[in-house]
Scaffold this motif. Sequence first.
Motif, PDB file in Angstrom:
ATOM      1  N   LEU A 106       1.042  -1.581  -0.076  1.00 53.38           N
ATOM      2  CA  LEU A 106       0.074  -0.100  -0.369  1.00 53.38           C
ATOM      3  C   LEU A 106       0.966   1.445   0.006  1.00 53.38           C
ATOM      4  O   LEU A 106       0.331   2.286  -0.332  1.00 53.38           O
ATOM      5  N   GLN A 107       2.041   1.471  -0.106  1.00 58.31           N
ATOM      6  CA  GLN A 107       2.839   1.756   0.527  1.00 58.31           C
ATOM      7  C   GLN A 107       3.088   3.403  -0.833  1.00 58.31           C
ATOM      8  O   GLN A 107       3.210   4.394  -0.540  1.00 58.31           O
ATOM      9  N   TRP A 108       2.741   2.878  -2.104  1.00 57.85           N
ATOM     10  CA  TRP A 108       2.825   3.699  -3.025  1.00 57.85           C
ATOM     11  C   TRP A 108       1.475   4.531  -3.069  1.00 57.85           C
ATOM     12  O   TRP A 108       1.648   5.974  -3.594  1.00 57.85           O
ATOM     13  N   MET A 109       1.189   4.066  -2.219  1.00 60.06           N
ATOM     14  CA  MET A 109      -0.702   5.215  -2.347  1.00 60.06           C
ATOM     15  C   MET A 109      -0.628   5.921  -1.975  1.00 60.06           C
ATOM     16  O   MET A 109      -0.347   6.251  -0.503  1.00 60.06           O
ATOM     17  N   PRO A 110      -0.686   7.600  -2.406  1.00 66.10           N
ATOM     18  CA  PRO A 110      -0.544   8.814  -1.283  1.00 66.10           C
ATOM     19  C   PRO A 110      -1.850   8.822   0.140  1.00 66.10           C
ATOM     20  O   PRO A 110      -2.724   8.445  -0.412  1.00 66.10           O
ATOM     21  N   GLY A 111      -1.078   9.228   0.675  1.00 68.41           N
ATOM     22  CA  GLY A 111      -1.951   9.534   1.993  1.00 68.41           C
ATOM     23  C   GLY A 111      -2.369   7.384   2.663  1.00 68.41           C
ATOM     24  O   GLY A 111      -2.187   8.003   3.734  1.00 68.41           O
ATOM     25  N   ILE A 112      -2.846   6.973   2.144  1.00 67.15           N
ATOM     26  CA  ILE A 112      -3.046   5.896   2.993  1.00 67.15           C
ATOM     27  C   ILE A 112      -1.386   4.967   2.875  1.00 67.15           C
ATOM     28  O   ILE A 112      -1.669   4.471   3.836  1.00 67.15           O
ATOM     29  N   GLY A 113      -0.689   5.460   2.385  1.00 64.67           N
ATOM     30  CA  GLY A 113       0.944   5.083   2.293  1.00 64.67           C
ATOM     31  C   GLY A 113       1.269   4.765   3.715  1.00 64.67           C
ATOM     32  O   GLY A 113       1.957   3.724   4.335  1.00 64.67           O
ATOM     33  N   PRO A 114       1.482   6.319   4.726  1.00 57.63           N
ATOM     34  CA  PRO A 114       2.453   6.647   5.511  1.00 57.63           C
ATOM     35  C   PRO A 114       1.218   5.899   6.295  1.00 57.63           C
ATOM     36  O   PRO A 114       1.947   5.994   7.068  1.00 57.63           O
ATOM     37  N   LEU A 115       0.152   6.381   6.110  1.00 58.32           N
ATOM     38  CA  LEU A 115      -0.901   5.329   7.739  1.00 58.32           C
ATOM     39  C   LEU A 115      -0.806   4.442   7.259  1.00 58.32           C
ATOM     40  O   LEU A 115      -0.460   4.053   8.585  1.00 58.32           O
ATOM     41  N   SER A 116      -0.872   3.521   6.490  1.00 57.96           N
ATOM     42  CA  SER A 116      -0.489   1.995   6.558  1.00 57.96           C
ATOM     43  C   SER A 116       0.945   1.855   7.302  1.00 57.96           C
ATOM     44  O   SER A 116       0.828   0.838   8.293  1.00 57.96           O
ATOM     45  N   LEU A 117       1.667   2.207   6.964  1.00 56.09           N
ATOM     46  CA  LEU A 117       3.162   2.270   7.395  1.00 56.09           C
ATOM     47  C   LEU A 117       3.180   2.636   8.691  1.00 56.09           C
ATOM     48  O   LEU A 117       3.966   1.598   9.552  1.00 56.09           O
ATOM     49  N   GLY A 118       2.895   3.501   9.151  1.00 57.27           N
ATOM     50  CA  GLY A 118       3.147   4.465  11.135  1.00 57.27           C
ATOM     51  C   GLY A 118       1.370   2.865  11.331  1.00 57.27           C
ATOM     52  O   GLY A 118       2.736   2.370  12.577  1.00 57.27           O
TER      53      GLY A 118
END
Lengths: 526, 79
Positions: free
Chosen positions: A103-115
Motif C-alpha cells: 500500500l505504500q505507494w498510495m498517497p495518504g494511505i501509504g504513510p498511514l499504513s506504514l505507521g
Amino acid sequence: MSLVYPIFLFAFLPIFLALFALGGRIGGPRGALLVLVASSLLFTASQGLGFLIATTISLAINYALLMAIIRARIGGRWGRAMLAVGIVFNLALLVLAKYSVWLQWMPGIGPLSLGLSVAIPTTLSFLTFQRSVALLDAFTACKATALGLQSPPKGERPSRADPPLRYLGFASMFPNLMIGPIAYLTEILPQIARRSFGKLRAIDISIGLTLLIVGMFKKFFLADALGEDWVDPVYLDVARTGATTSARAAGALAAYYVQLYFDFSGYSDMAIGVARMIGVRLPMNFDSPLRATGIIDFYRRWHMTLTRVISRFLFSPLSIAGTRYAARWRLKGIAAKLPSLWLPLIINFTVIGLWHGPRLTFVVFGLIHGTWYVIETEFRSARWWKKKRKTIPEWRRKLAGAIIAIPLLVLTFALFRSPTLAVFVDILQSLGSTATVPQGAVLPFDKMSVIRLVLSFAIAGLAPNVYEMLGRYRPAIRSFVNPSTTPRWFAFKWRPNIIWAGLLFALAMLAMHEMATVTPFVYQVY
Amino acid sequence: MSDDEILAKLTEIIRDQLDEDDIVLNMSTLASSVEGWDSLAHVRVMIGVEEAFGIRFQTSEITSLKNVGELVALVRTKL
C-alpha cells in the motif's frame, strides 16, 4: 507475552486461575468475568502500546455497532448498514496494519499504513475475524444474541454491566486472542452467562491441563526441534548457495509438513486447554489433517475455524450471487459452473493465502489449492464417478485419495515456508541434485533428529488426536463432523487416572526440556 | 400451502439438484446427513428452491439454517 513463554505458563496462568476462582467466590459469574476481562486487557497490553490502543478502539467501536445492530429492526436496512460499517472498519484496520508493503505507494494511505504496521507488529488477523463475525452473528441471530448479552445468571437480577462485560469477555479473551481458534459470539455467550461460570471444576482443570500439555509437547518437543534440525538449515543452505543436496531437500519438505501442523495445532490445543480450565469450550481447529484423503477433506480438518469463517463471509455470498446470475441468464455447463462455483472457490482460496501476508508465494499457494478444490469437486460430482465409486471398497478409495493428496500437500506446504518463489524453485530443483553436501552447509542430521522425524510421522499418521482421546468429555466445539481415521488398535481413550497423569507428566517434562530455546509460533506472524 | 406440501416440493427440488432419486426428507433432517448435500451443493439447492417457489432469500438466511424444518418454515414466511 504469548502462551509459549514460561512467564505465561508459570506465572500469569496460575495467578489468573487463582484470581478467577476468587472473583467467582466473591462476585459470582460477574466477578469471575471481571477478572477474565482485566487479565485479558493486561495480556493485550503485554503485546505493546500500539496493539493495546488499536484493539481497545476496535473493541469500543465493535461494541457500539453490535448494540446498534441488536436494537435495529431484524434484517432491516439500519442493521445492515451498521454491519457493513463494522466489517469495513475491521478489515480496513487489518489491511492497513498488515499490507503496508503493497500500500505504500498510495498517497495518504501509504504513510498511514506504514505507521500502523510499525506501531502494531503483532497480528490483528484473528481478532479481526472474531469481532467481525460477531457482528454478523448479531445481525443473523439478533434475538438470541440480545438475550445472551442481557439475560442475568439464574436467580440474579439483571444488570446494565452485563452486555459490555460479556462482550469484552468474548472479544478480548486472552487464550484465543492472538492466534485463534476464531470463536463465534453465539458459541461463547451462553457459556460465560451461565450461573456456574466462575467455579473451577477439577474435571475442567484436568482436561484443560491435558490439552495444554499435549499442545506444549507438539510445539516444543516436535515442531520446534524439527524446524531447527531439518528445515531451517536447509533453507539456510538455499539462501546462501541457491542449492542443497537432494536428501536434505527431501528431508526439509517432509519435516516441514509435520512441523507446521504440530506448531499450529499445538498452539490451538494450548489455547483450547487454557479456556477449558475456566470452563469455556472453544471450537476445535484441527482434526488429524495430515492424513486427509483429498483437498476437500483437508480443509474440513485443517484450521477449521478459518475455513468456516471464510466460507461464511466470502465463499457463500460469492457463490450465491454467481448461482443467481447463472439462473437468471439460463446458463448451462461450464458457463454456469464458472460464476457459481469455480470463481468463488478460487477467490476464496486466494484470499485464504493472502490472509497469511503480502507474499507472492501465498497467492500461488491459494491459487493451487483453489484449482485443486475445483478439480476434486468436479471429479466427485461427475456422474460416472458416482456410479463407479459404489463398486470400490471405501478403504481403497480413501487410501488412493491420501496417496494423491499427501505429496501435493507436502509440496504446497513448502511453498508456504519459502520466502520467495525463487527459493521454492531452488528447493524443488535440489530434489534432483546429485551433489553431495554443498559448501558452507550446516552439519548433517544426527540420530535423535531422525528418530524425532519418524516419531512425528507416526503420531500424525496413526495416533488419535487429543480431541478423539478426550471424546467423551467434549473437549471442544466441532464445526465439521469428520469420520475418524485412526486405526482401531490406536484409538486410545483418555481417563482421569494415574496412568494418564504419569504419561502427561512425562510429555510435560520432555516439552519443558526443549523449552529453553523458545521460538515464536510460526503462525504468530500471520 | 401446508408444511407437508412445502416439504414434498422441497424433496423433489433437492432430489433434482443433488441428482439422487432416493433422498427422503423430514422436518428434522440435517443437510450433513444427506449424501452430496455439502456446503457447495447447499447454495445450488437454495437457489433452486428460490426459483421453484418464486421467492428470494437473504444471504444470511441461506447460511444460517439448521435443518429441513427451518427451511420449510422460512419458505412458508416468504410465500
